[in-house]
Design an enzyme around this catalytic site. Structure first.
Site, PDB file in Angstrom:
ATOM      1  N   HIS A 102     -31.495 -66.168  38.616  1.00 52.32           N
ATOM      2  CA  HIS A 102     -32.400 -67.223  39.071  1.00 52.32           C
ATOM      3  C   HIS A 102     -31.853 -67.806  40.369  1.00 52.32           C
ATOM      4  CE1 HIS A 102     -35.454 -70.350  38.643  1.00 52.32           C
ATOM      5  NE2 HIS A 102     -34.524 -71.227  38.983  1.00 52.32           N
ATOM      6  N   ASP A 122     -34.963 -70.244  31.696  1.00 51.58           N
ATOM      7  CA  ASP A 122     -33.803 -70.377  32.580  1.00 51.58           C
ATOM      8  C   ASP A 122     -32.701 -71.232  31.950  1.00 51.58           C
ATOM      9  OD1 ASP A 122     -35.050 -68.847  34.582  1.00 51.58           O
ATOM     10  OD2 ASP A 122     -36.055 -70.603  35.404  1.00 51.58           O
ATOM     11  N   GLU A 148     -27.246 -63.093  45.618  1.00 54.57           N
ATOM     12  CA  GLU A 148     -27.769 -62.434  44.418  1.00 54.57           C
ATOM     13  C   GLU A 148     -27.281 -60.995  44.338  1.00 54.57           C
ATOM     14  OE1 GLU A 148     -31.990 -62.640  43.982  1.00 54.57           O
ATOM     15  OE2 GLU A 148     -32.106 -64.749  44.495  1.00 54.57           O
TER      16      GLU A 148
END
Length: 315
Positions: free
Chosen positions: A108, A144, A173
């Site tokens: 996320h 999440d 990421e």
């Protein structure tokens, strides 16, 4: 070799990074299946180009049950060990998530628990924070909200737009996701054991451990640390100290195991990178303490588990 399935709904840039790692750079795992709920998702083409099975399963209106039934059947047939969500823009059902507990992860683009859900970059800008980033976490029934594996931080600049911030987070990421998978493969990433899991691993005394953690207000990271310490003590042939490790006691050997765990995973903290590296380079004093306790080889072996991650970490 562990078998990985990736779920993706879009272009698949994180998928591309993972395809470059498993099995080419890390033969412990292989991406063997890519599933998308969108027929035109470029992630499917990336998989095909890499010689990986790519499957489109439609997500019709109110069609989560049918999608999950087909995906589950396919993954069980392919003997999948780990499910990786990479830009998969659908919410899984509680039974699906529970079936894959500890074996399904997501990334996320925020430092959770801040800014869950949609448009996290704009949420960060609206909140006026100076730092954002990404979080890899286990998936559970809370959006999440699953137990964290690791985070990477990036600065939020004064003139940022949501797109500019998203672009700055993306390289983080691409570093974080393969790293998280490697931690899972090494047994260093896991959700906090529940009563059944902890009792199976450590015995009936684990119920008291859970009560103690609750009374002390230990957070998820501290509880995961306690479990890793206990497991280290097992590998160090110190079974009599396993519960002392779970309770994070002041015993000298437990303290050494705690230091070993802190150091081997120190690359994951959100401190300035140079501060982390300085601590890693100054590990000689801990090695002296380990030698005094007759545990130098065991201590060095624990550090060796993640030694390469220090060279791979740039955020």
């Amino acid at each position: 070799m562990k078998r990985i399935a990736v779920f993706a709904s879009g272009s698949g840039t994180n998928l591309q990074t993972l395809l470059g790692w498993f099995p080419h750079k890390d033969p412990r795992a292989e991406i063997t299946l890519v599933i998308s709920n969108k027929q035109d998702a470029y992630a499917l083409e990336r998989a095909r180009q890499a010689g990986v099975e790519a499957v489109y399963i439609p997500w019709k209106k109110n069609g989560r049950e049918d999608f999950e039934r087909q995906a589950q059947s396919l993954m069980q047939d392919r003997q999948i060990d780990l499910v990786v969500l990479a830009g998969f823009m659908r919410i899984s059902s509680d039974p699906f998530v529970e079936f894959w507990r500890g074996r399904i992860i997501n990334i996320h683009p925020s430092l959770l628990p801040d800014f869950p859900g949609l448009h996290p970059q704009q949420q960060a800008l609206d909140a006026g924070v100076t730092q954002s980033g990404c979080t890899v976490h286990f998936v559970d029934a809370v959006l999440d909200g699953g137990d964290m594996i690791l985070q990477k931080a990036v600065p939020v600049l004064e003139d940022d737009t949501a797109d500019a911030l998203a672009a700055r987070i993306q390289p983080a990421e691409h570093e974080a996701y393969p790293q998280a998978v490697r931690l899972w493969l090494s047994g260093l990433a896991f959700p906090v054991p529940n009563l059944e899991e902890g009792t199976q691993e450590f015995g009936p005394g684990f119920a008291d451990v859970l009560k103690s953690w609750e009374a002390q207000g230990l957070d998820v990271a501290q509880r995961q640390h306690a479990v890793r310490v206990a497991r280290l003590l097992k590998t160090w042939d110190k079974p009599e100290l396993v519960f002392a490790g779970l309770h994070l006691s002041a015993d000298p050997v437990v303290a050494l195991a705690r230091s070993a765990d802190d150091l081997r995973l120190g690359f994951m903290t959100l401190e300035p990178l140079q501060d982390r590296k300085n601590r890693w380079e100054a590990r000689g004093r801990l090695l002296e303490r380990a030698e005094a306790l007759g545990l130098k080889e065991a201590f060095e072996a624990a550090l060796h588990e993640t030694a390469l991650e220090w060279d791979r970490t740039t955020f």
